[in-house]
Design a protein around this motif. Sequence first.
Motif, PDB file in Angstrom:
ATOM      1  N   LEU A 150      15.509  66.707 -80.244  1.00  0.00           N
ATOM      2  CA  LEU A 150      15.002  65.596 -80.051  1.00  0.00           C
ATOM      3  C   LEU A 150      15.369  64.292 -81.342  1.00  0.00           C
ATOM      4  CD1 LEU A 150      12.430  68.022 -80.927  1.00  0.00           C
ATOM      5  CD2 LEU A 150      12.018  66.641 -78.749  1.00  0.00           C
TER       6      LEU A 150
ATOM      7  N   ASP B  76       8.708  74.207 -77.338  1.00  0.00           N
ATOM      8  CA  ASP B  76       9.088  72.809 -77.457  1.00  0.00           C
ATOM      9  C   ASP B  76       8.244  71.529 -78.562  1.00  0.00           C
ATOM     10  OD1 ASP B  76      11.327  73.980 -76.325  1.00  0.00           O
ATOM     11  OD2 ASP B  76      10.425  72.794 -74.478  1.00  0.00           O
TER      12      ASP B  76
ATOM     13  N   ALA C 129       8.344  69.719 -81.724  1.00  0.00           N
ATOM     14  CA  ALA C 129       8.796  68.229 -82.012  1.00  0.00           C
ATOM     15  C   ALA C 129       7.245  67.883 -82.536  1.00  0.00           C
ATOM     16  CB  ALA C 129       7.658  67.701 -80.085  1.00  0.00           C
TER      17      ALA C 129
ATOM     18  N   TRP D 287       7.062  64.233 -83.966  1.00  0.00           N
ATOM     19  CA  TRP D 287       6.819  63.480 -82.837  1.00  0.00           C
ATOM     20  C   TRP D 287       5.026  63.691 -82.439  1.00  0.00           C
ATOM     21  CZ3 TRP D 287      10.149  62.635 -77.830  1.00  0.00           C
ATOM     22  CH2 TRP D 287      11.349  62.244 -78.161  1.00  0.00           C
TER      23      TRP D 287
ATOM     24  N   ALA E 178       4.916  65.105 -75.601  1.00  0.00           N
ATOM     25  CA  ALA E 178       4.954  64.914 -77.446  1.00  0.00           C
ATOM     26  C   ALA E 178       5.677  63.589 -76.540  1.00  0.00           C
ATOM     27  CB  ALA E 178       6.742  65.583 -77.552  1.00  0.00           C
TER      28      ALA E 178
END
Length: 417
Positions: free
Chosen positions: A145, A169, A173, A178, A367
Amino acid sequence: MEKKRPAVSKDGTCDPDKWVVSVHDDPSSIDAAAWDALLDASASANPFMRHAYFLALQESASAVPETGWVPQFLAIERGGALVAACPLYLKSHSYGEYVFDWAWADAYERAGLHYYPKLLAAVPFTPVPGPRLLARDDEARTVLLRAMQALASDNGLSSAHVLFLDETDRRSAEAAGWMLRSTVQFHWHNRHAAEGGDPYADFADFLATLQRDKRKKIQQERRYVREAGVDFEVRRGKEIAPADWNFFYRCYTTTYREHRSTPYLTRDFFARMAATMPEHWLLFTARQAGEPIAASLIALDPEQGHAYGRYWGHAPGSPSVNCLHFEACYYQPLQWCIEHGYRRFEGGAQGEHKMARGLMPLRTHSAHWLSDARFTDAVSRHLAREGAGIEAYVSELDERNPFKQGARAVGEEPPSA
């Protein structure tokens, strides 16, 4: 071509002894076995994230710079081994994504800024939830990321996005700061032990769990198709001959023409799927008086027992048959899933009409990271309001549960395999 970037640490600072990030404009430059090994380690792995799938998109000219998809695949190595990777594209538009950000792009333009190009981690033209950040562990996932953010910042891009990501995930995130966004899809689940019963014995057993009006409606729709003299030929994997693929592709392109659009996928893409991933495809061909009139293509994950509704169309000039779409896209696939003990059928993006056919609402997630702090604040507030609307929408859907009381809760997931 491979472009090496400076090694980065978890927080994005340089650390030549830890992580080495490379950017690839062709997935063939990433080792396929290493990529698939990362995928296979994910509990939510699906065929659309396999290396061969992305290679087919590239080599068939389906997702390439000429169509607005510039590959920028990320690979992260540690100690000479691939520990993280993701499918990443530089996008000049938002077509083929199924998570709509046109309003964001418009706001950027009105502010005198450029939203495009943007970075997108996604499977092109495929709104199927699953892993997007292939990683050996959470630390490597976080580095991935951060590398996306660095790539966007270094190139003056507006944003980076990860679409239809799985729960692992999503948590990474969110921890990385995010913004998260939710939408709703409709999935069918086979009956499972948590409900106190065996998987459905047949399609009639499934219908028996629905409310009377829903059950009678489905029976009526199926009767229309039978009375029109339509039956179905079902072929799987290598049983699907080139002539079958050719007929399907004519049907597929007809659907796009009727919507005054251009097909995303080329015929060569499906030829590559037949050659490299045949076990993942199931074709239903509708015939009337022995002549093919329509086709529905389903993707399969035999290991997970999941099926995915993908593409449908009718032959140019073929006679109209009432409810043929429902039969080809829902009832035939569901019947096949029950007969073969499959656990889930995903009906694709949107479409609450699927709920009346036993496909239940399920939240999916994306995200987003924006480089401009002012827009980050504005979009965050927008997403908070939108999220409240999604909650209200799902609650409203709960009131329209098509199953008999106690048969299934809205959005309920079967237990993990």
